[in-house]
Enzyme design. Sequence first.
Site, PDB file in Angstrom:
ATOM      1  N   GLU A   1       0.886  -1.308  -0.026  1.00  0.00           N
ATOM      2  CA  GLU A   1       0.103  -0.033   0.146  1.00  0.00           C
ATOM      3  C   GLU A   1       0.870   1.160  -0.047  1.00  0.00           C
ATOM      4  OE1 GLU A   1      -3.991  -0.793   2.357  1.00  0.00           O
ATOM      5  OE2 GLU A   1      -2.188  -1.357   3.406  1.00  0.00           O
ATOM      6  N   VAL A   2       0.805   1.826  -1.092  1.00  0.00           N
ATOM      7  CA  VAL A   2       1.621   3.295  -1.181  1.00  0.00           C
ATOM      8  C   VAL A   2       0.669   4.349  -0.905  1.00  0.00           C
ATOM      9  CG1 VAL A   2       2.864   4.658  -2.744  1.00  0.00           C
ATOM     10  CG2 VAL A   2       3.164   2.282  -3.046  1.00  0.00           C
TER      11      VAL A   2
END
Length: 314
Positions: free
Chosen positions: A151-152
Site C-alpha cells: 500500500e503506497v
Amino acid sequence: MNTEFRTAAVIGAGTIGLSWTALFAGHGLTVRVSDPRPDLAEAIQSALDEFTPHLAQQGLEVDGIADRVVIAADIADAVRDADVVQENGPENAEFKKDLFATLVREAPAHALLLSSSSAIPATAFTGGLADASRVLIGHPFNPPHLIPLVEVVPGGRTSDESVAAAVDFYRFVGRTPVVERKEIPGFVGNRLQNALSREAIYLVEQGVVTPEDLDKVMTNSLGIRWATVGPFLGSHLGGGPGGYRHMAEHIGKSMKKMWDGLGKPSQSPEEQERLIEAVEKAYGSSTYSELAETRDRKQIAVLSALDSAAKEEN
C-alpha cells in the site's frame, strides 16, 4: 527524482525488515541493515537461509545473496548511499518523528524514505520535518518477500514525483503497489482485515463456531474467492448477467439488514482470555516455525497457480 535503484537501507530487522532484506537482495540490490538487536548477524543469516528458497521459486538470482547484505554500524551508516530507505520501526508516531528527522538529515537528497507503518499515516509523523516531500508509507503484508501487495500512501506533503518513484521501486522488486488517494488510519488492507476479524471474534464469543472451524469457513470459501477476484468483482459476478447492479438492487436490502445485525465483540478480559485459550487449543500443538512454514508453502502454491492462470490469459 532518481529511479535507479542500486542500494536500499533497511531500518529495523524484525520479521518485516528481515523479509524486505531478503527480497531486496534477491533483486540484486545492495542492502544495508541497521538494528540495535545484538543477534543481528545471526538473524539476517537465518532469514536468508529460510527465505532464499522462496526467492528462487520466484525465479530470482540467489547465488551470492548474502554478499549483497551489509550490517551497518548505525542508521547514518545504513542510509549514506541509499537510493531507498525502508523503515520498519515500532508503531509509534513519536518514535517515527525522531527517526525520520534523522533519515531526512542523513540520507542522500534523492533517496525515497518509506515506512512500513501498519496504521499510522505519514502526516502524523512528518509535520516537523524540513523536507517531507520524499516521505510516504510503503505498507506490506507479512511476509513481504511473498505477499505481493504494498500500500503506497502519500502524506500531505509527499510529492507526486516521490509517489511515482515508490511505485516504480516496488514494481522493480516484484511487488504490486496500490496508491491510496486519501490517508486513513490502518489504510485499506488492515481496515478490511480488522472488520472481518471483529465479526470473527464476535462469532466465536457467541459460541456460534470455534476458531478452527471459522478458519475452515474462510479457507474453503471466501479465501478462495477473494484470492481470485476480490469483493467487488465477486459481487459483480454474484449478480449474474445483471452484474453488480442486479446484486445491489435485488439483494442489497437484505445485505443492509445483515450489516445492521453484525456483532460487536465485548473483548472483556474474561472473553479475551477465553478466545486466546480457544485459539491455543486449536493451534498450540504446533510451533510458530511449523505453522509459518505451512502458511508460506500454501501461499506459494496459491501465488504459483494465480501466476499460471494469468499467463494462460495472456
